[in-house]
Design a protein around this motif. Structure first.
Motif, PDB file in Angstrom:
ATOM      1  N   TYR A  39       0.849  -1.211   0.000  1.00  0.00           N
ATOM      2  CA  TYR A  39       0.000   0.000   0.000  1.00  0.00           C
ATOM      3  C   TYR A  39       0.881   1.256   0.000  1.00  0.00           C
ATOM      4  O   TYR A  39       0.585   2.242  -0.647  1.00  0.00           O
ATOM      5  CB  TYR A  39      -0.919   0.045   1.227  1.00  0.00           C
ATOM      6  CG  TYR A  39      -2.018  -1.007   1.229  1.00  0.00           C
ATOM      7  CD1 TYR A  39      -3.254  -0.749   0.637  1.00  0.00           C
ATOM      8  CD2 TYR A  39      -1.830  -2.241   1.834  1.00  0.00           C
ATOM      9  CE1 TYR A  39      -4.266  -1.705   0.650  1.00  0.00           C
ATOM     10  CE2 TYR A  39      -2.828  -3.202   1.848  1.00  0.00           C
ATOM     11  CZ  TYR A  39      -4.043  -2.930   1.259  1.00  0.00           C
ATOM     12  OH  TYR A  39      -5.040  -3.874   1.262  1.00  0.00           O
ATOM     13  N   GLU A  43       1.245   4.148  -2.881  1.00  0.00           N
ATOM     14  CA  GLU A  43       1.039   5.587  -2.608  1.00  0.00           C
ATOM     15  C   GLU A  43       2.203   6.417  -3.166  1.00  0.00           C
ATOM     16  O   GLU A  43       1.993   7.494  -3.742  1.00  0.00           O
ATOM     17  CB  GLU A  43       0.911   5.815  -1.090  1.00  0.00           C
ATOM     18  CG  GLU A  43       0.661   7.275  -0.746  1.00  0.00           C
ATOM     19  CD  GLU A  43       0.645   7.542   0.760  1.00  0.00           C
ATOM     20  OE1 GLU A  43       0.213   6.673   1.535  1.00  0.00           O
ATOM     21  OE2 GLU A  43       1.077   8.638   1.155  1.00  0.00           O
ATOM     22  N   ARG A 135      -5.951   6.256   3.324  1.00  0.00           N
ATOM     23  CA  ARG A 135      -6.899   6.248   2.218  1.00  0.00           C
ATOM     24  C   ARG A 135      -7.306   7.688   1.957  1.00  0.00           C
ATOM     25  O   ARG A 135      -7.761   8.381   2.875  1.00  0.00           O
ATOM     26  CB  ARG A 135      -8.163   5.475   2.622  1.00  0.00           C
ATOM     27  CG  ARG A 135      -8.028   3.971   2.504  1.00  0.00           C
ATOM     28  CD  ARG A 135      -7.878   3.667   1.067  1.00  0.00           C
ATOM     29  NE  ARG A 135      -7.743   2.269   0.755  1.00  0.00           N
ATOM     30  CZ  ARG A 135      -8.765   1.443   0.566  1.00  0.00           C
ATOM     31  NH1 ARG A 135      -9.992   1.830   0.748  1.00  0.00           N
ATOM     32  NH2 ARG A 135      -8.542   0.205   0.203  1.00  0.00           N
ATOM     33  N   SER A 136      -7.153   8.168   0.741  1.00  0.00           N
ATOM     34  CA  SER A 136      -7.538   9.551   0.449  1.00  0.00           C
ATOM     35  C   SER A 136      -7.751   9.710  -1.043  1.00  0.00           C
ATOM     36  O   SER A 136      -7.269   8.896  -1.838  1.00  0.00           O
ATOM     37  CB  SER A 136      -6.441  10.502   0.905  1.00  0.00           C
ATOM     38  OG  SER A 136      -5.193  10.101   0.375  1.00  0.00           O
ATOM     39  N   GLU A 137      -8.473  10.768  -1.404  1.00  0.00           N
ATOM     40  CA  GLU A 137      -8.730  11.001  -2.830  1.00  0.00           C
ATOM     41  C   GLU A 137      -7.405  11.306  -3.538  1.00  0.00           C
ATOM     42  O   GLU A 137      -7.039  10.651  -4.497  1.00  0.00           O
ATOM     43  CB  GLU A 137      -9.678  12.178  -2.964  1.00  0.00           C
ATOM     44  CG  GLU A 137     -10.793  11.915  -3.956  1.00  0.00           C
ATOM     45  CD  GLU A 137     -11.921  12.877  -3.728  1.00  0.00           C
ATOM     46  OE1 GLU A 137     -11.847  13.991  -4.300  1.00  0.00           O
ATOM     47  OE2 GLU A 137     -12.850  12.522  -2.966  1.00  0.00           O
ATOM     48  N   GLY A 249      -7.876  12.881   4.404  1.00  0.00           N
ATOM     49  CA  GLY A 249      -7.993  11.438   4.192  1.00  0.00           C
ATOM     50  C   GLY A 249      -8.142  10.727   5.520  1.00  0.00           C
ATOM     51  O   GLY A 249      -8.250  11.344   6.568  1.00  0.00           O
ATOM     52  N   ARG A 250      -8.149   9.397   5.432  1.00  0.00           N
ATOM     53  CA  ARG A 250      -8.313   8.611   6.636  1.00  0.00           C
ATOM     54  C   ARG A 250      -7.054   7.787   6.842  1.00  0.00           C
ATOM     55  O   ARG A 250      -6.605   7.092   5.942  1.00  0.00           O
ATOM     56  CB  ARG A 250      -9.535   7.695   6.431  1.00  0.00           C
ATOM     57  CG  ARG A 250      -9.827   6.783   7.568  1.00  0.00           C
ATOM     58  CD  ARG A 250     -11.330   6.700   7.805  1.00  0.00           C
ATOM     59  NE  ARG A 250     -11.716   5.602   8.681  1.00  0.00           N
ATOM     60  CZ  ARG A 250     -11.524   5.581   9.982  1.00  0.00           C
ATOM     61  NH1 ARG A 250     -10.917   6.583  10.586  1.00  0.00           N
ATOM     62  NH2 ARG A 250     -11.931   4.552  10.699  1.00  0.00           N
ATOM     63  N   ARG A 251      -6.525   7.891   8.063  1.00  0.00           N
ATOM     64  CA  ARG A 251      -5.292   7.183   8.378  1.00  0.00           C
ATOM     65  C   ARG A 251      -5.613   5.961   9.256  1.00  0.00           C
ATOM     66  O   ARG A 251      -6.423   6.042  10.175  1.00  0.00           O
ATOM     67  CB  ARG A 251      -4.392   8.159   9.132  1.00  0.00           C
ATOM     68  CG  ARG A 251      -3.166   7.585   9.739  1.00  0.00           C
ATOM     69  CD  ARG A 251      -3.241   7.417  11.230  1.00  0.00           C
ATOM     70  NE  ARG A 251      -1.892   7.324  11.758  1.00  0.00           N
ATOM     71  CZ  ARG A 251      -1.386   8.140  12.658  1.00  0.00           C
ATOM     72  NH1 ARG A 251      -2.124   9.090  13.174  1.00  0.00           N
ATOM     73  NH2 ARG A 251      -0.167   7.981  13.072  1.00  0.00           N
ATOM     74  N   TYR A 252      -4.964   4.861   8.945  1.00  0.00           N
ATOM     75  CA  TYR A 252      -5.102   3.666   9.761  1.00  0.00           C
ATOM     76  C   TYR A 252      -3.744   3.379  10.373  1.00  0.00           C
ATOM     77  O   TYR A 252      -2.771   3.177   9.648  1.00  0.00           O
ATOM     78  CB  TYR A 252      -5.530   2.467   8.898  1.00  0.00           C
ATOM     79  CG  TYR A 252      -6.843   2.688   8.199  1.00  0.00           C
ATOM     80  CD1 TYR A 252      -8.054   2.330   8.797  1.00  0.00           C
ATOM     81  CD2 TYR A 252      -6.881   3.289   6.942  1.00  0.00           C
ATOM     82  CE1 TYR A 252      -9.258   2.555   8.164  1.00  0.00           C
ATOM     83  CE2 TYR A 252      -8.084   3.514   6.298  1.00  0.00           C
ATOM     84  CZ  TYR A 252      -9.260   3.149   6.917  1.00  0.00           C
ATOM     85  OH  TYR A 252     -10.453   3.380   6.283  1.00  0.00           O
ATOM     86  N   ALA A 263      -8.767  -1.167   9.665  1.00  0.00           N
ATOM     87  CA  ALA A 263      -8.374  -1.168   8.247  1.00  0.00           C
ATOM     88  C   ALA A 263      -8.927  -2.411   7.565  1.00  0.00           C
ATOM     89  O   ALA A 263      -9.514  -2.338   6.481  1.00  0.00           O
ATOM     90  CB  ALA A 263      -6.853  -1.112   8.124  1.00  0.00           C
ATOM     91  N   PHE A 267     -11.611  -1.997   4.628  1.00  0.00           N
ATOM     92  CA  PHE A 267     -11.167  -2.379   3.269  1.00  0.00           C
ATOM     93  C   PHE A 267     -12.040  -3.527   2.756  1.00  0.00           C
ATOM     94  O   PHE A 267     -12.382  -3.575   1.583  1.00  0.00           O
ATOM     95  CB  PHE A 267      -9.690  -2.794   3.250  1.00  0.00           C
ATOM     96  CG  PHE A 267      -8.711  -1.657   3.430  1.00  0.00           C
ATOM     97  CD1 PHE A 267      -9.078  -0.460   4.041  1.00  0.00           C
ATOM     98  CD2 PHE A 267      -7.403  -1.770   2.982  1.00  0.00           C
ATOM     99  CE1 PHE A 267      -8.172   0.586   4.212  1.00  0.00           C
ATOM    100  CE2 PHE A 267      -6.484  -0.728   3.133  1.00  0.00           C
ATOM    101  CZ  PHE A 267      -6.876   0.448   3.760  1.00  0.00           C
ATOM    102  N   GLU A 270     -15.222  -2.725   1.039  1.00  0.00           N
ATOM    103  CA  GLU A 270     -15.134  -2.159  -0.317  1.00  0.00           C
ATOM    104  C   GLU A 270     -14.925  -3.234  -1.379  1.00  0.00           C
ATOM    105  O   GLU A 270     -14.859  -2.927  -2.561  1.00  0.00           O
ATOM    106  CB  GLU A 270     -13.971  -1.157  -0.381  1.00  0.00           C
ATOM    107  CG  GLU A 270     -14.275   0.113   0.368  1.00  0.00           C
ATOM    108  CD  GLU A 270     -13.067   1.022   0.468  1.00  0.00           C
ATOM    109  OE1 GLU A 270     -12.093   0.837  -0.282  1.00  0.00           O
ATOM    110  OE2 GLU A 270     -13.117   1.929   1.318  1.00  0.00           O
TER     111      GLU A 270
END
Ligand code: G1P
Length: 289
Positions: A39, A43, A135-137, A249-252, A263, A267, A270
């Protein structure tokens, strides 16, 4: 100056995840079916950086194998006609130009980053910590690079955390200069709640000036008897501008079991082929509590 290189410290022993990490790197623990370090690599690539250094240590060979070709596996998949899986496996090996260097003893995050010195040279660079999956746009690293391109200096990602959680993180003291942007005045690593200067925690994304290497080289062990990146940043802030950016965004925090579970569940919700059944299962299970 453009940031061309990213560093992932991955030499830690993963003590919080024992026994899972006794014989495998914690970075290879998957969220569903993908190792957490993949992941992070994705990124970096999605943010436009291609040159990547992973700081490893003994017992971390599985990381190198994961990003290498696997001729036996490829042959097997080919002969079984599993073309789609084969393509996905090849993509992992072709993803990036990954370099490795070993940290010989676990002496802390600051010491691990110092191991990147000859790879990085005299240019600004990114550091991404494997425990923080975001997770972010817009990829989190890209958000940081955009701030760096605009402001220069060094930029670190910030997240507001509940007051009682500050002692798990580096915490900043700073002045808000724009929406989401802070000019950092000081930092402290894992302070007791009553001594924390704010509830703005350092999240594992940094764009750093190469001056940090000189400062890390003279930083003595701090919290946990380890050479802390936060302590070198503390010195950096006295010499050069250091900004904190509240990323979107969202941090895990997958380095602890609750963050890891969140997470995994989010995940999974989705995944097109299981999300409905899984959501029903969760509702039923929680309903029984
Ligand atoms: C490290 C840093 C800390 C930062 C955290 C973010 O701590 O030392 O400043 O807030 O990552 O995840 P670690 O989690 O490695 O103990």
């Amino acid at each position: 100056m453009q940031v061309r290189k990213a560093v992932i410290p991955a030499a830690g022993l993963g003590v919080r995840f024992l026994p899972a990490t006794k014989a495998q790197p914690k970075e290879m623990i998957p969220i569903i079916d993908k190792p957490t370090i993949q992941y992070i690599i994705e990124e970096i690539l999605a943010s436009g950086i291609r040159e990547i250094l992973i700081i490893t240590g003994r017992g971390k060979r599985a990381i190198e194998d994961h990003f290498d070709v696997s001729p036996e596996l490829e042959y097997h998949l080919q002969s079984k006609g599993k073309q789609e899986v084969l393509e996905r496996m090849r993509q992992i090996a072709d993803m990036a130009d990954i370099h490795y260097v070993r940290q010989k003893e676990p002496r802390g995050l600051g010491h691990a980053v110092l191991c990147a010195r000859s790879f990085v040279g005299n240019e600004p660079f990114a550091v991404l910590l494997g425990d923080d999956v975001v997770r972010s746009e817009t990829p989190c690293l890209k958000q940081m690079l955009d701030q760096h391109a605009r402001l220069g200096g060094s930029v670190i990602a910030l997240e507001e955390v509940p007051r009682e959680d500050v002692s798990k993180y580096g915490v900043i003291k700073g002045e808000q200069v724009e929406s989401r942007l802070y000019r950092i005045e000081d930092l402290v690593e894992k302070p007791p709640v009553e001594e924390a200067p704010s509830n703005l925690s350092v999240m594992g994304r940094y764009i750093l000036s190469p001056r940090i290497f000189d400062l890390l080289a003279v930083t003595t062990p701090g919290a946990g008897n380890e050479i802390q990146l936060t302590d070198a940043l503390r010195r950096l802030v006295r010499e050069q501008p250091l900004y904190g950016y509240l990323f979107e965004g969202r941090r895990y925090d997958v380095g602890n079991s609750l963050g890891y579970l969140k997470a995994t569940v989010e995940f999974a919700l989705e995944l097109p082929d299981v999300k409905e059944q899984f959501a029903r299962y969760l509702r039923d299970t929680v309903g029984k509590l």
